[in-house]
Write a protein that holds these residues in place. Structure first.
Motif, PDB file in Angstrom:
ATOM      1  N   ASP A   1       0.826  -1.218   0.000  1.00  0.00           N
ATOM      2  CA  ASP A   1       0.000   0.000   0.000  1.00  0.00           C
ATOM      3  C   ASP A   1       0.857   1.263   0.000  1.00  0.00           C
ATOM      4  O   ASP A   1       0.474   2.301   0.555  1.00  0.00           O
TER       5      ASP A   1
ATOM      6  N   ASN B   1      -7.421  -2.770  -4.106  1.00  0.00           N
ATOM      7  CA  ASN B   1      -7.500  -3.868  -3.153  1.00  0.00           C
ATOM      8  C   ASN B   1      -6.439  -3.616  -2.087  1.00  0.00           C
ATOM      9  O   ASN B   1      -5.249  -3.695  -2.390  1.00  0.00           O
ATOM     10  N   PRO B   2      -6.826  -3.300  -0.859  1.00  0.00           N
ATOM     11  CA  PRO B   2      -5.823  -2.944   0.146  1.00  0.00           C
ATOM     12  C   PRO B   2      -5.029  -4.153   0.623  1.00  0.00           C
ATOM     13  O   PRO B   2      -5.581  -5.226   0.837  1.00  0.00           O
TER      14      PRO B   2
ATOM     15  N   ASP C   1      -5.908  -4.573   5.651  1.00  0.00           N
ATOM     16  CA  ASP C   1      -7.339  -4.355   5.818  1.00  0.00           C
ATOM     17  C   ASP C   1      -7.637  -3.819   7.225  1.00  0.00           C
ATOM     18  O   ASP C   1      -8.199  -4.502   8.069  1.00  0.00           O
ATOM     19  N   SER C   2      -7.242  -2.569   7.455  1.00  0.00           N
ATOM     20  CA  SER C   2      -7.472  -1.935   8.750  1.00  0.00           C
ATOM     21  C   SER C   2      -8.130  -0.585   8.527  1.00  0.00           C
ATOM     22  O   SER C   2      -7.980   0.016   7.456  1.00  0.00           O
TER      23      SER C   2
ATOM     24  N   VAL D   1      -7.266   1.814   5.263  1.00  0.00           N
ATOM     25  CA  VAL D   1      -8.324   2.078   4.294  1.00  0.00           C
ATOM     26  C   VAL D   1      -8.639   3.568   4.224  1.00  0.00           C
ATOM     27  O   VAL D   1      -8.784   4.143   3.135  1.00  0.00           O
TER      28      VAL D   1
ATOM     29  N   VAL E   1     -12.059   1.650  -2.125  1.00  0.00           N
ATOM     30  CA  VAL E   1     -11.129   0.712  -1.515  1.00  0.00           C
ATOM     31  C   VAL E   1     -11.910  -0.560  -1.242  1.00  0.00           C
ATOM     32  O   VAL E   1     -12.912  -0.541  -0.527  1.00  0.00           O
TER      33      VAL E   1
ATOM     34  N   CYS F   1     -12.510  -3.033   0.563  1.00  0.00           N
ATOM     35  CA  CYS F   1     -12.450  -3.652   1.886  1.00  0.00           C
ATOM     36  C   CYS F   1     -13.785  -4.329   2.187  1.00  0.00           C
ATOM     37  O   CYS F   1     -14.758  -4.168   1.448  1.00  0.00           O
ATOM     38  N   HIS F   2     -13.825  -5.066   3.285  1.00  0.00           N
ATOM     39  CA  HIS F   2     -15.058  -5.732   3.687  1.00  0.00           C
ATOM     40  C   HIS F   2     -16.116  -4.694   4.047  1.00  0.00           C
ATOM     41  O   HIS F   2     -15.815  -3.608   4.545  1.00  0.00           O
TER      42      HIS F   2
ATOM     43  N   LEU G   1     -16.024  -3.026   7.396  1.00  0.00           N
ATOM     44  CA  LEU G   1     -14.992  -2.010   7.518  1.00  0.00           C
ATOM     45  C   LEU G   1     -15.417  -0.720   6.819  1.00  0.00           C
ATOM     46  O   LEU G   1     -15.154   0.391   7.307  1.00  0.00           O
TER      47      LEU G   1
END
Length: 459
Positions: free
Chosen positions: A168, A193-194, A197-198, A202, A224, A226-227, A230
């Protein structure tokens, strides 16, 4: 309900609709792995002939995953538009195929009937089609979505600028973004796509992309990937979220394996809408899918992988996304063995999604242990361009160094636009011309050394 068909005095028995669908699928390694595939070519033909004679009404009566135990099934049945379906309700699957291919069936008719088509109907008719049939029907469909620009118009072909980096690193990401923008990539989305994943990582990436967009007044959107949980967290922290991303599947168990439910997606959808960040529209969701995801999670419920994939489109359709794409060859050769299977799957996915009214793109890709190479991807991206695919990926050198798979490059998107006479999204095209990066005929121009992008981007 049991079905049967006789070929040369041999009776083929299929215990239910789910079995007919599985046996009728063109061969792929994932269905063989799940022990769902036809054992012989003749059995596959028998299943296809059986399927061709099944009424579309049967798909509303015979759920392939029980209504009581699967919320995707409940969504499909409860949201079905009976009025739209009335146009085609008297068809068998074979007659539906003929109607779709008819010269008199146009884009407006397909758009009108789309809410009445269930994913299983779309999957079923695709199993009776050659590749050229899938292309011909998908090419008729026009699915237009909007956020800061307008995607999916006829004669347009967009890209997701994918500037992933294994750590990143902001400079590495910025270098990829600059490269992509100079090649006219990024009108669908600039999507990262990070690697980490925090919330802090993000948020940092979101602010970076948003600052760049505002600095150069770029009419596009960022994401971003991420889920969804998140994304909800960083939205609560006032991070500049344009699109909410999530991978989705076609069964409740698959989505549980992703850590999501329909109610969670609805919460994220409403949160993103409340930010009101779009300028020309409010399509705020971005979904990714892929054949084999349900099987890899042991959540396929005995359903073939292509039908599972089509069911994921019902989930996507509920939330009016800006973008949907099948990451078609990403899971690996256990599910799609070689270039031929990847090509067939991509054309099926694009066809089914467009038929169901989704703004479908494809990540034209493969893993390094698959029996495929970049020539296969060249063939597929050309076919998808002809089929009217909304967007593909733009990855530096077609090699994603963070996700470790092979996709399509900025040059690949230029190739498709040039040979097929396609253009970027209109607002993004106007920006490229204003920046002196594209001429009035759609040809990309080399930037001068003094160009603002080259001078001011921190690379």
């Amino acid at each position: 309900m049991a079905y049967q068909h006789t070929i040369r005095h041999h009776v083929y028995n299929f215990q239910d609709l789910k079995t007919v669908l599985a046996k009728a699928s063109p061969f792929r390694s994932g269905d063989a792995l799940a022990e769902l595939a036809a054992h012989t070519y003749e059995e596959r033909v028998a299943a296809q002939m059986t399927l061709a004679n099944i009424s579309l009404n049967v798909f509303l009566r015979e759920a392939i995953i029980p209504y009581e135990r699967d919320e995707v099934t409940r969504l499909i049945i409860d949201s079905h538009d009976a009025s739209a379906f009335s146009v085609i309700q008297h068809f068998t699957v074979g007659e539906f195929r003929n109607w779709l291919l008819s010269d008199t069936t146009n884009a407006a008719m397909l758009h009108a009937v789309s809410p009445g088509i269930t994913p299983e109907m779309a999957a079923a008719v695709s199993k009776l089609m050659r590749n050229q049939d899938l292309i011909a029907v998908a090419q008729k469909c026009e699915v237009v979505t909007q956020f800061r620009n307008t995607l999916g118009l006829k004669g347009r072909f967009s890209t997701r600028l994918q500037p992933n980096h294994p750590t990143d690193d902001p400079r590495g990401i910025a270098a990829s973004m600059l490269d992509g923008l100079l090649y006219g990539s990024g009108d669908a989305v600039i999507g990262i796509n990070p690697a980490t994943d925090s919330p802090s990582a993000v948020t940092k990436l979101l602010h970076m992309m948003d600052a760049l967009r505002q600095q150069f007044d770029i009419p596009t959107q960022s994401c971003v990937l991420c889920h969804v949980t998140l994304a909800l967290e960083v939205m609560q922290r006032q991070a500049p979220v344009d699109l909410v991303f999530q991978s989705i599947g076609g069964t409740e168990k698959t989505n549980q394996s992703f850590g999501i439910s329909l109610s969670l997606l609805h919460e994220a959808y409403e949160a993103a809408l409340s930010l009101q960040r779009g300028t020309v529209g409010n399509n705020v969701m971005y979904f990714e899918t892929g054949q084999g995801s349900s099987l890899s999670a042991q959540a396929h419920e005995g359903v073939d992988q292509q039908t599972c994939e089509a069911r994921a489109y019902a989930v996507a359709r509920k939330f009016k996304p800006l973008l949907v794409n099948s990451v078609v060859g990403f899971i690996g050769p256990e599910y799609l063995y070689d270039g031929k299977q990847i090509t067939r799957a991509a054309l099926e996915d694009h066809f089914c999604a467009k038929l169901l009214g989704l703004p479908m793109g494809v990540d034209v890709c493969y893993t390094n242990h698959a029996e495929a190479d970049q020539d296969d991807m060249d063939n597929l991206v050309t076919l998808l361009g002809v089929a009217g695919c909304n967007f593909i990926m733009g990855v530096p050198g077609a090699d994603d160094i963070m996700l470790n798979y092979q996709s399509t490059s900025f040059h690949d998107a230029l190739y498709v636009r040039q040979v097929l006479g396609l253009r970027p999204a209109p607002e993004f095209e106007a920006w490229l011309m204003q920046q002196g990066l594209m001429d009035a005929y759609g040809k990309m121009l080399p930037p001068q050394a003094s160009h603002r992008l080259l001078k001011e981007m921190k690379v």
